[in-house]
Design an enzyme around this catalytic site. Structure first.
Site, PDB file in Angstrom:
ATOM      1  N   HIS A   1       8.020 -24.915   8.174  1.00  0.00           N
ATOM      2  CA  HIS A   1       6.608 -25.554   9.416  1.00  0.00           C
ATOM      3  C   HIS A   1       4.940 -25.792   9.009  1.00  0.00           C
ATOM      4  CE1 HIS A   1       9.001 -26.566  13.047  1.00  0.00           C
ATOM      5  NE2 HIS A   1       9.902 -26.988  12.393  1.00  0.00           N
TER       6      HIS A   1
ATOM      7  N   CYS B   1       2.407  -3.382   3.962  1.00  0.00           N
ATOM      8  CA  CYS B   1       1.927  -2.552   4.135  1.00  0.00           C
ATOM      9  C   CYS B   1       2.374  -1.995   5.347  1.00  0.00           C
ATOM     10  CB  CYS B   1       0.565  -3.036   4.518  1.00  0.00           C
ATOM     11  SG  CYS B   1       0.086  -4.318   5.620  1.00  0.00           S
TER      12      CYS B   1
ATOM     13  N   ASP C   1       0.781  -0.968  -0.110  1.00  0.00           N
ATOM     14  CA  ASP C   1      -0.211   0.140  -0.192  1.00  0.00           C
ATOM     15  C   ASP C   1       0.787   1.424  -0.515  1.00  0.00           C
ATOM     16  OD1 ASP C   1       0.584   0.528   2.220  1.00  0.00           O
ATOM     17  OD2 ASP C   1      -1.405   0.203   3.416  1.00  0.00           O
TER      18      ASP C   1
ATOM     19  N   THR D   1       1.829  -2.005   8.478  1.00  0.00           N
ATOM     20  CA  THR D   1       2.697  -3.103   9.279  1.00  0.00           C
ATOM     21  C   THR D   1       2.453  -4.826   9.012  1.00  0.00           C
ATOM     22  OG1 THR D   1       0.396  -3.659  10.347  1.00  0.00           O
ATOM     23  CG2 THR D   1       1.182  -1.714  11.494  1.00  0.00           C
TER      24      THR D   1
ATOM     25  N   HIS E   1       5.020 -32.409   9.236  1.00  0.00           N
ATOM     26  CA  HIS E   1       3.940 -30.917   9.953  1.00  0.00           C
ATOM     27  C   HIS E   1       3.068 -30.851   8.367  1.00  0.00           C
ATOM     28  CE1 HIS E   1       7.055 -28.841  11.926  1.00  0.00           C
ATOM     29  NE2 HIS E   1       8.133 -29.339  10.628  1.00  0.00           N
TER      30      HIS E   1
HETATM   31  C1  RB5 Z   1      -2.479   2.273   6.204  1.00  0.00           C
HETATM   32  O1  RB5 Z   1      -1.989   3.928   6.709  1.00  0.00           O
HETATM   33  C2  RB5 Z   1      -2.021   1.153   7.426  1.00  0.00           C
HETATM   34  O2  RB5 Z   1      -3.339   1.476   7.852  1.00  0.00           O
HETATM   35  C3  RB5 Z   1      -1.551   0.132   5.980  1.00  0.00           C
HETATM   36  O3  RB5 Z   1      -0.387   0.024   6.022  1.00  0.00           O
HETATM   37  C4  RB5 Z   1      -1.793  -1.182   6.890  1.00  0.00           C
HETATM   38  O4  RB5 Z   1      -0.328  -0.484   8.324  1.00  0.00           O
HETATM   39  C5  RB5 Z   1      -2.884  -1.868   7.722  1.00  0.00           C
HETATM   40  O5  RB5 Z   1      -2.849  -3.331   8.022  1.00  0.00           O
END
Ligand code: RB5
Length: 154
Positions: free
Chosen positions: A98, A65, A8, A67, A133
């Protein structure tokens, strides 16, 4: 080896870094975007990469993205996908050995370039171990296919 990569707006820079890193290793990379800092909802990139992986058009996928959470959640909604969000190389390696993950995800706001490179290296080089596994991964597939675990009386 051919990998799909998607991200993203929070992860354009890290995506470019990882894409170049992979290409430098002779890996073919299919970039599904986004390539700009304009808002781009992560489920779209997660879905695009997941479809390519599930269709067997690529050998695996990399998703980034902020996180790594949202984009991996989206990818995991596509049948046949086992996506794992990782912030360390050990988890990345074990997720292949695994859990036979076919997509690796991480967060551009969580880890730096060098950790991301180590994560993709460990993941690419690891092999699914099968054996004990195998049946556990089969149970995951059973849940996915049937929304139940009849084979275990659940
Ligand atoms: C975008 O602001 C953020 O929410 C996205 O990049 C991500 O971290 C979502 O899981």
């Amino acid at each position: 080896m051919k990998l799909a990569i998607g991200n993203d707006h929070a992860a354009v820079e890290l995506k470019n870094t990882i894409m170049e890193y992979l290409k430098g290793k002779g890996i073919e990379v299919v970039n599904v975007g986004t390539d700009t800092s304009e808002r781009f909802d992560y489920p779209i990139a997660g879905y695009r990469v997941a479809k390519l992986v599930a269709a067997g058009e690529v050998d695996g996928g990399v998703l980034i993205c902020g996180t790594g959470v949202g984009i991996s959640l989206a990818a995991n909604k596509v049948k046949g996908i086992r996506a794992c969000v990782c912030s360390d190389p050990y988890t990345a390696k074990l997720s292949k050995q695994h859990n036979n993950t076919n997509i690796i995800a991480f967060g551009a706001r969580v880890i730096g370039d060098e950790t991301a490179k180590m994560i993709v290296d460990e993941w690419i080089n690891a092999k699914f171990e099968g054996g004990r596994h195998e049946q556990r991964v089969a149970l995951i597939t059973e849940i996915e296919q049937t929304q139940a675990l009849a084979s275990r009386g659940e």
